[in-house]
Design an enzyme around this catalytic site. Structure first.
Site, mmCIF file in Angstrom:
data_model
loop_
_atom_site.group_PDB
_atom_site.id
_atom_site.type_symbol
_atom_site.label_atom_id
_atom_site.label_comp_id
_atom_site.label_asym_id
_atom_site.label_seq_id
_atom_site.Cartn_x
_atom_site.Cartn_y
_atom_site.Cartn_z
ATOM 1 N N LYS A 253 0.563 -1.307 -0.397
ATOM 2 C CA LYS A 253 0.023 -0.088 -0.355
ATOM 3 C C LYS A 253 1.190 1.040 -0.297
ATOM 4 O O LYS A 253 0.946 2.067 0.963
ATOM 5 C CB LYS A 253 -0.986 -0.077 1.209
HETATM 6 O O1 LIG Z 1 -9.668 -4.141 1.732
HETATM 7 C C1 LIG Z 1 -8.368 -3.892 2.144
HETATM 8 C C2 LIG Z 1 -7.187 -4.237 1.764
HETATM 9 C C3 LIG Z 1 -5.698 -5.483 1.972
HETATM 10 N N1 LIG Z 1 -6.569 -6.248 3.126
HETATM 11 C C4 LIG Z 1 -5.234 -7.513 3.348
HETATM 12 O O2 LIG Z 1 -5.417 -8.057 2.836
HETATM 13 C C5 LIG Z 1 -5.134 -9.280 3.912
HETATM 14 C C6 LIG Z 1 -6.532 -9.943 4.526
HETATM 15 O O3 LIG Z 1 -6.619 -10.880 4.896
HETATM 16 P P1 LIG Z 1 -7.270 -11.680 5.722
HETATM 17 O O4 LIG Z 1 -6.906 -12.770 7.152
HETATM 18 O O5 LIG Z 1 -8.282 -13.014 4.719
HETATM 19 O O6 LIG Z 1 -8.725 -11.452 6.601
HETATM 20 C C7 LIG Z 1 -4.505 -8.644 4.932
HETATM 21 O O7 LIG Z 1 -3.261 -8.835 5.033
HETATM 22 C C8 LIG Z 1 -5.511 -7.098 5.208
HETATM 23 O O8 LIG Z 1 -4.338 -6.110 5.455
HETATM 24 C C9 LIG Z 1 -7.658 -6.323 3.371
HETATM 25 O O9 LIG Z 1 -7.809 -6.750 4.598
HETATM 26 N N2 LIG Z 1 -9.031 -5.424 2.856
#
Ligand SMILES: O=c1ccn([C@@H]2O[C@H](COP(=O)(O)O)[C@@H](O)[C@H]2O)c(=O)[nH]1
EC number: 4.1.1.23
Length: 277
Positions: free
Chosen positions: A93
């Protein structure tokens, strides 16, 4: 990796799964803490257990930089063992004034300088054109731009309406579309946003969307596919905690594989339903 190569991988593996690698030393199995590089040991085991079931891996850079030099080294080693047929995403990001973004791009895209050679990086577009385009100067690499994120705070800005009733995330997509193409830009859209994918597709019919938010955040894969899938699939659906922390015991890799299989099977059904395979 090109868009066409990504589409071919999806068809071949019958999957559009992206496995997140948010490796947290307080969550990995305790026996791995005895390893010389526990983060790398964990990642390698997860990758080996899931490589045939997914088309992408997404280490979130926060989980590496938070451990300083050791974290960066674990990230570098992890990037080296990512399967060549999988799309790699540095979920960093980033985005800053032009000359700084150029350095960020070099950090993730220029292995001769930084040791890292990711296919793509996530970018916050708030600072505008000069903060995004330096990433597009790297041939064959992708910018994955935040459009409508999965978190509660996304409502703070991303849904704002302008005078024409257009929401900020729509403005973001329309503007960013003028800086590149569906061959080098993707958008992040949270799985928790369901029907919003209809609107996203009005603005980005051909782009791939990186979709976090299934699994631990409760997003619906069926809704994402119903409203967001295009003729090429056009989706990379990420799950992180739901896969990599399925077990904190010695069976962690096998349990991660089982969770990945569940998602892959659902994805296969969706690809068949939409006539893609
Ligand atoms: O909108 C967003 C953007 C990035 N993320 C990132 O994706 C993963 C989600 O992890 P989970 O454990 O499957 O919830 C994480 O790295 C977030 O920083 C997001 O969730 N939403």
């Amino acid at each position: 990796m090109t868009k066409q190569e990504l589409i071919e991988q999806i068809k071949r593996k019958k999957s559009f799964l992206c496995v997140g690698l948010d490796t947290d030393l307080s969550k990995i199995p305790s026996h791995l803490l005895e390893e010389e590089d526990p983060i790398f040991a964990f990642n390698k085991a997860i990758i080996e257990a899931t490589a045939d079931l997914c088309v992408a891996y997404k280490p979130n850079i926060a989980f590496y930089e938070s451990y300083g030099v050791k974290g960066w080294e674990a990230l570098r080693k992890t990037s080296e063992v990512l399967p060549k047929d999988c799309f790699s995403i540095a979920d960093a990001k980033r985005g800053d004034i032009g000359n700084t973004s150029k350095m960020y791009a070099q950090a993730f895209f220029n292995p001769e300088v930084s040791g890292l050679d990711f296919d793509s990086i996530t970018i916050a577009p708030y600072m505008g054109e000069d903060s995004v385009t330096p990433f597009l100067d790297f041939k064959g690499k992708w910018a994955i731009v935040l459009a409508l994120t999965s978190n509660q705070g996304s409502l703070d800005f991303q849904n704002f309406n302008n005078a024409d009733g257009k929401q900020l995330f729509e403005e973001v997509i329309d503007k960013v579309n003028t800086w590149g193409t569906s061959e080098n830009i993707m958008y992040v859209v949270g799985a928790t946003r369901g029907e919003a994918f209809l609107k996203i597709r009005e603005h980005a019919p051909d782009h791939f969307l990186l979709v976090p938010g299934v699994g631990a955040q409760g997003g619906s894969l069926a809704d994402v596919c119903q409203y967001g899938m295009n003729k090429d699939c056009g989706l990379l659906v990420n799950s992180t905690r739901g896969i990599i922390y399925a077990s904190q015991g010695k069976d962690f890799a096998e349990r991660a594989r089982q969770e990945a299989i569940i998602l892959q099977k659902e994805m296969q059904q969706q690809l068949e339903l939409h006539g893609i395979i």
